[in-house]
Motif scaffolding. Sequence first.
Motif, PDB file in Angstrom:
ATOM      1  N   CYS A  54      59.098 -28.502  14.750  1.00  0.00           N
ATOM      2  CA  CYS A  54      58.123 -28.237  15.793  1.00  0.00           C
ATOM      3  C   CYS A  54      57.323 -29.506  16.038  1.00  0.00           C
ATOM      4  O   CYS A  54      57.444 -30.491  15.317  1.00  0.00           O
ATOM      5  CB  CYS A  54      57.218 -27.075  15.411  1.00  0.00           C
ATOM      6  SG  CYS A  54      56.296 -27.365  13.890  1.00  0.00           S
ATOM      7  N   GLY A  55      56.505 -29.450  17.071  1.00  0.00           N
ATOM      8  CA  GLY A  55      55.727 -30.622  17.433  1.00  0.00           C
ATOM      9  C   GLY A  55      55.439 -30.593  18.913  1.00  0.00           C
ATOM     10  O   GLY A  55      56.074 -29.834  19.643  1.00  0.00           O
ATOM     11  N   PRO A  56      54.493 -31.433  19.347  1.00  0.00           N
ATOM     12  CA  PRO A  56      54.153 -31.433  20.775  1.00  0.00           C
ATOM     13  C   PRO A  56      55.334 -31.885  21.631  1.00  0.00           C
ATOM     14  O   PRO A  56      56.262 -32.508  21.117  1.00  0.00           O
ATOM     15  CB  PRO A  56      52.983 -32.419  20.862  1.00  0.00           C
ATOM     16  CG  PRO A  56      52.975 -33.171  19.578  1.00  0.00           C
ATOM     17  CD  PRO A  56      53.689 -32.361  18.562  1.00  0.00           C
ATOM     18  N   SER A  57      55.292 -31.569  22.916  1.00  0.00           N
ATOM     19  CA  SER A  57      56.411 -31.963  23.774  1.00  0.00           C
ATOM     20  C   SER A  57      56.433 -33.485  23.885  1.00  0.00           C
ATOM     21  O   SER A  57      55.401 -34.143  23.872  1.00  0.00           O
ATOM     22  CB  SER A  57      56.283 -31.318  25.149  1.00  0.00           C
ATOM     23  OG  SER A  57      55.117 -31.762  25.780  1.00  0.00           O
ATOM     24  N   GLY A  58      57.642 -34.023  23.934  1.00  0.00           N
ATOM     25  CA  GLY A  58      57.785 -35.469  23.975  1.00  0.00           C
ATOM     26  C   GLY A  58      57.785 -36.099  22.601  1.00  0.00           C
ATOM     27  O   GLY A  58      57.793 -37.325  22.466  1.00  0.00           O
ATOM     28  N   MET A 174      83.327 -20.937  17.615  1.00  0.00           N
ATOM     29  CA  MET A 174      83.989 -22.113  17.059  1.00  0.00           C
ATOM     30  C   MET A 174      83.864 -22.134  15.541  1.00  0.00           C
ATOM     31  O   MET A 174      84.272 -23.096  14.902  1.00  0.00           O
ATOM     32  CB  MET A 174      83.397 -23.390  17.652  1.00  0.00           C
ATOM     33  CG  MET A 174      83.799 -23.643  19.088  1.00  0.00           C
ATOM     34  SD  MET A 174      85.567 -23.963  19.250  1.00  0.00           S
ATOM     35  CE  MET A 174      85.645 -25.698  18.799  1.00  0.00           C
ATOM     36  N   ASN A 175      83.286 -21.085  14.997  1.00  0.00           N
ATOM     37  CA  ASN A 175      83.102 -20.982  13.550  1.00  0.00           C
ATOM     38  C   ASN A 175      82.411 -22.224  12.986  1.00  0.00           C
ATOM     39  O   ASN A 175      82.924 -22.890  12.091  1.00  0.00           O
ATOM     40  CB  ASN A 175      84.463 -20.774  12.872  1.00  0.00           C
ATOM     41  CG  ASN A 175      84.299 -20.334  11.433  1.00  0.00           C
ATOM     42  OD1 ASN A 175      83.215 -19.853  11.063  1.00  0.00           O
ATOM     43  ND2 ASN A 175      85.321 -20.533  10.631  1.00  0.00           N
ATOM     44  N   PRO A 176      81.220 -22.536  13.519  1.00  0.00           N
ATOM     45  CA  PRO A 176      80.556 -23.791  13.143  1.00  0.00           C
ATOM     46  C   PRO A 176      79.970 -23.726  11.741  1.00  0.00           C
ATOM     47  O   PRO A 176      79.700 -22.639  11.224  1.00  0.00           O
ATOM     48  CB  PRO A 176      79.444 -23.920  14.189  1.00  0.00           C
ATOM     49  CG  PRO A 176      79.121 -22.507  14.553  1.00  0.00           C
ATOM     50  CD  PRO A 176      80.414 -21.745  14.451  1.00  0.00           C
ATOM     51  N   LYS A 177      79.799 -24.901  11.130  1.00  0.00           N
ATOM     52  CA  LYS A 177      79.172 -24.965   9.815  1.00  0.00           C
ATOM     53  C   LYS A 177      77.670 -25.105   9.949  1.00  0.00           C
ATOM     54  O   LYS A 177      76.934 -24.924   8.994  1.00  0.00           O
ATOM     55  CB  LYS A 177      79.728 -26.160   9.049  1.00  0.00           C
ATOM     56  CG  LYS A 177      81.199 -25.976   8.729  1.00  0.00           C
ATOM     57  CD  LYS A 177      81.788 -27.222   8.126  1.00  0.00           C
ATOM     58  CE  LYS A 177      83.258 -26.999   7.825  1.00  0.00           C
ATOM     59  NZ  LYS A 177      84.004 -28.249   7.765  1.00  0.00           N
ATOM     60  N   LEU A 178      77.253 -25.494  11.151  1.00  0.00           N
ATOM     61  CA  LEU A 178      75.827 -25.723  11.402  1.00  0.00           C
ATOM     62  C   LEU A 178      75.527 -25.251  12.821  1.00  0.00           C
ATOM     63  O   LEU A 178      76.306 -25.486  13.739  1.00  0.00           O
ATOM     64  CB  LEU A 178      75.525 -27.222  11.283  1.00  0.00           C
ATOM     65  CG  LEU A 178      74.201 -27.738  11.852  1.00  0.00           C
ATOM     66  CD1 LEU A 178      73.040 -27.270  10.998  1.00  0.00           C
ATOM     67  CD2 LEU A 178      74.212 -29.259  11.941  1.00  0.00           C
ATOM     68  N   MET A 179      74.404 -24.539  12.970  1.00  0.00           N
ATOM     69  CA  MET A 179      73.997 -24.126  14.311  1.00  0.00           C
ATOM     70  C   MET A 179      72.685 -24.820  14.664  1.00  0.00           C
ATOM     71  O   MET A 179      71.732 -24.796  13.881  1.00  0.00           O
ATOM     72  CB  MET A 179      73.794 -22.605  14.357  1.00  0.00           C
ATOM     73  CG  MET A 179      75.086 -21.814  14.445  1.00  0.00           C
ATOM     74  SD  MET A 179      75.853 -21.902  16.078  1.00  0.00           S
ATOM     75  CE  MET A 179      74.817 -20.783  17.010  1.00  0.00           C
ATOM     76  N   MET A 180      72.655 -25.413  15.867  1.00  0.00           N
ATOM     77  CA  MET A 180      71.422 -26.053  16.321  1.00  0.00           C
ATOM     78  C   MET A 180      70.889 -25.291  17.538  1.00  0.00           C
ATOM     79  O   MET A 180      71.647 -24.918  18.427  1.00  0.00           O
ATOM     80  CB  MET A 180      71.693 -27.505  16.712  1.00  0.00           C
ATOM     81  CG  MET A 180      72.269 -28.324  15.561  1.00  0.00           C
ATOM     82  SD  MET A 180      72.067 -30.087  15.815  1.00  0.00           S
ATOM     83  CE  MET A 180      73.070 -30.359  17.261  1.00  0.00           C
ATOM     84  N   PHE A 181      69.592 -25.037  17.533  1.00  0.00           N
ATOM     85  CA  PHE A 181      68.960 -24.315  18.640  1.00  0.00           C
ATOM     86  C   PHE A 181      67.891 -25.212  19.249  1.00  0.00           C
ATOM     87  O   PHE A 181      66.967 -25.614  18.555  1.00  0.00           O
ATOM     88  CB  PHE A 181      68.318 -23.012  18.146  1.00  0.00           C
ATOM     89  CG  PHE A 181      69.302 -22.023  17.593  1.00  0.00           C
ATOM     90  CD1 PHE A 181      69.763 -22.145  16.292  1.00  0.00           C
ATOM     91  CD2 PHE A 181      69.764 -20.975  18.369  1.00  0.00           C
ATOM     92  CE1 PHE A 181      70.663 -21.234  15.774  1.00  0.00           C
ATOM     93  CE2 PHE A 181      70.668 -20.055  17.857  1.00  0.00           C
ATOM     94  CZ  PHE A 181      71.128 -20.185  16.551  1.00  0.00           C
ATOM     95  N   MET A 210      70.897 -23.703   9.742  1.00  0.00           N
ATOM     96  CA  MET A 210      70.340 -23.758  11.089  1.00  0.00           C
ATOM     97  C   MET A 210      69.316 -24.868  11.236  1.00  0.00           C
ATOM     98  O   MET A 210      68.525 -25.126  10.338  1.00  0.00           O
ATOM     99  CB  MET A 210      69.665 -22.413  11.427  1.00  0.00           C
ATOM    100  CG  MET A 210      70.663 -21.277  11.609  1.00  0.00           C
ATOM    101  SD  MET A 210      69.914 -19.636  11.501  1.00  0.00           S
ATOM    102  CE  MET A 210      69.038 -19.518  13.034  1.00  0.00           C
ATOM    103  N   LEU A 211      69.374 -25.515  12.404  1.00  0.00           N
ATOM    104  CA  LEU A 211      68.369 -26.507  12.796  1.00  0.00           C
ATOM    105  C   LEU A 211      67.757 -25.972  14.080  1.00  0.00           C
ATOM    106  O   LEU A 211      68.448 -25.887  15.084  1.00  0.00           O
ATOM    107  CB  LEU A 211      69.044 -27.839  13.090  1.00  0.00           C
ATOM    108  CG  LEU A 211      69.002 -28.956  12.056  1.00  0.00           C
ATOM    109  CD1 LEU A 211      69.784 -30.155  12.559  1.00  0.00           C
ATOM    110  CD2 LEU A 211      67.576 -29.357  11.765  1.00  0.00           C
ATOM    111  N   VAL A 212      66.485 -25.590  14.027  1.00  0.00           N
ATOM    112  CA  VAL A 212      65.908 -24.897  15.172  1.00  0.00           C
ATOM    113  C   VAL A 212      64.679 -25.641  15.684  1.00  0.00           C
ATOM    114  O   VAL A 212      63.733 -25.869  14.925  1.00  0.00           O
ATOM    115  CB  VAL A 212      65.502 -23.458  14.795  1.00  0.00           C
ATOM    116  CG1 VAL A 212      65.013 -22.711  16.032  1.00  0.00           C
ATOM    117  CG2 VAL A 212      66.657 -22.726  14.144  1.00  0.00           C
ATOM    118  N   VAL A 213      64.722 -26.033  16.949  1.00  0.00           N
ATOM    119  CA  VAL A 213      63.517 -26.553  17.592  1.00  0.00           C
ATOM    120  C   VAL A 213      62.874 -25.382  18.309  1.00  0.00           C
ATOM    121  O   VAL A 213      63.508 -24.750  19.162  1.00  0.00           O
ATOM    122  CB  VAL A 213      63.857 -27.655  18.611  1.00  0.00           C
ATOM    123  CG1 VAL A 213      62.619 -28.011  19.433  1.00  0.00           C
ATOM    124  CG2 VAL A 213      64.390 -28.884  17.904  1.00  0.00           C
TER     125      VAL A 213
END
Lengths: 262, 394
Positions: A54-58, A174-181, A210-213
């Motif tokens: 998380c963090g401010p936009s930009g 695609m049966n991924p090993k990592l999901m990014m959002f 998971m890597l989630v923004v």
Amino acid sequence: MSTGGETAKRDGTGLAGTENPAVAITGLHKWFGEFRVLADINLEVARGERIVICGPSGSGKSTLLRCVNALEEFQRGEIVVDGLVLTKDVKRIDAIRRDVGMVFQHFNLFPHLTVLENCTLAPIVVRGTPKPQAEATAMALLARVKIPEQAAKYPNQLSGGQQQRVAIARALCMNPKLMMFDEPTSALDPEMVKEVLDTMVELALDGMTMLVVTHEMTFARQIASRIVFMDAGQIVEINAPEPFFSHPQHERTKLFLGQILR
Amino acid sequence: MTTLDAPIAATPRATVATSAYVRTAPAPSLVPPLTSVGWLGRARAHLFANAVSTVLTILIVLLLVLIVPPVIDFLFVDAVWSGSDREACLPTAARPEVGACWAFIGDRFAYTIYGSYPIAERWRVDVFFGLLGFGTAWLLWLEAPRRDLGSIYFFAVLPVLTFVLLHGAPAIGLPVVDTALWGGMLVTIVVAAVGIVVSLPIGIVLALGRRSQMPAIRLLSTLFIEFVRGVPLITVLFMASVMLPLFLPETWSPDKLVRALVGIALFSSAYMAEVVRAGLQSMQKGQYDAAHALGLGYWQSLRFIILPQALKVTIPNIVNSYIALFKDTTLVFFVGIFDFLRTIEVARADPKWSTPVTSATGYIYAALVYFVFCYAMSRYAARIERRLAVGDRR
């Protein structure tokens, strides 16, 4: 191509393949022209870990995600995805992208294909999965995101929340090993945010890395293994959710949390 | 409605019945005024809605009254339908007004189709028309079986068959017919078909080249497109027919028709490239992102994601280019090729059919034929557009 990827993986690590972190980012710098968007990013994501950024936009959150699957180039540093070093080699990039699913803020479904075709295209074309098998997998995943009955429709006929769940299913096919959002709920009407977050929570409970923004702090508190706070292209603070929210270490984190948690 | 009445009527009636009237059925809706429905309503809405529209309607009706009857008289009533030479179409004392001389078209019809193609060999042209029609139908009819075979037939088999049939192959008993003898609709269709079939793929490649990350490819594509677009087609044709032989070895001097074909194909490719580029530019970046994130490579993204969408939005413009191309084929006239229009030019100058109405008849015939082809393309495109719009429907 896949055999090349396997060999490279062994070359990349040398020992103990299963102990690879899902993602290892070291000393990453990126500039857009003269402007530095990412500065000395170091982050290691273990398998099964759920990182909320998380963090401010930009602040460079989305750019960081987009560097991991090479949608953006970076100028300095190293990214290793599941033991594969990300280089400019097209085959290497494709190999990494195959194993990294990504969900976008604006869904980016393919409007000319049905929901089912959206889900089966990449497995058929990229992985060479036979069509019946790809369709069976897709239907199972559409059932998992609770919209199997929409399979024959076109994306524009669905609500935003449904489209985003299709996008999640499409990536999972695609049966991924990592999901990014990448801010998966930011473009949704408020009443649709929950259905998407619920889907993501289920995914987390199933052990997906998971890597989630996101700006959904309740969600972060609920599922994150660690929370990364970024500002001005730098990682300011990394901490587990409980101390992150109760005792933020940095002034900038406090300021941000003060603004976002009213 | 009646089912809804039941519960309402059932409970309150006992208490309300004495003091109030409860309607048990909906009142019949009022009939709309006679002047707003049916043909009268439509006429009011579309033709006489206000003063301006009324005046315009009256003016247009007057114009039609002025134009239509004489045209019908010329085309049908006063027209001459049979005859073997100019005598049939000359005004006489008994018949001062002579309409279209269809007898002239009837007499020269074969010439406008085949040009000077030897009469004994014209069956070959007919077979070609048949094969082309078959291939076109197979390709354009979207529910046709095995359309993959259809495209192989159309793009690989048909060109070879066409060459063997039309040009000839002495080995299998088909005498060579020099392209100088080809003419009429045959040439127009060959030129248009080559232009249409070649320009789309080359146009796509040029459009991709112009958007390429590689400077050399981008520069070459841009130079070609801008150069060809910067000169009139007639110049390209002259260059192709005069300059092409200078660049090529003398032993391999391409014939006149081939030179014109090359010119037309290059010209229409440049225009097609710009049409396709507009379509590519209309694509959102997110579509590329999503395709790449799923692991699709450059060509896979293009083939499955980008081109289907980009070409879909450009279909009207692609067909527009095709229609323009079909009509532009008449310019091969100037490099000495007897296309359809040229054969009419030649026929109408023939003293055997020299009458006051010969030229008008010839040009009306030409206009009708060009119109039929172009209108068919336009209608087909409209149908495809409606079909492909399915993904945009909400």
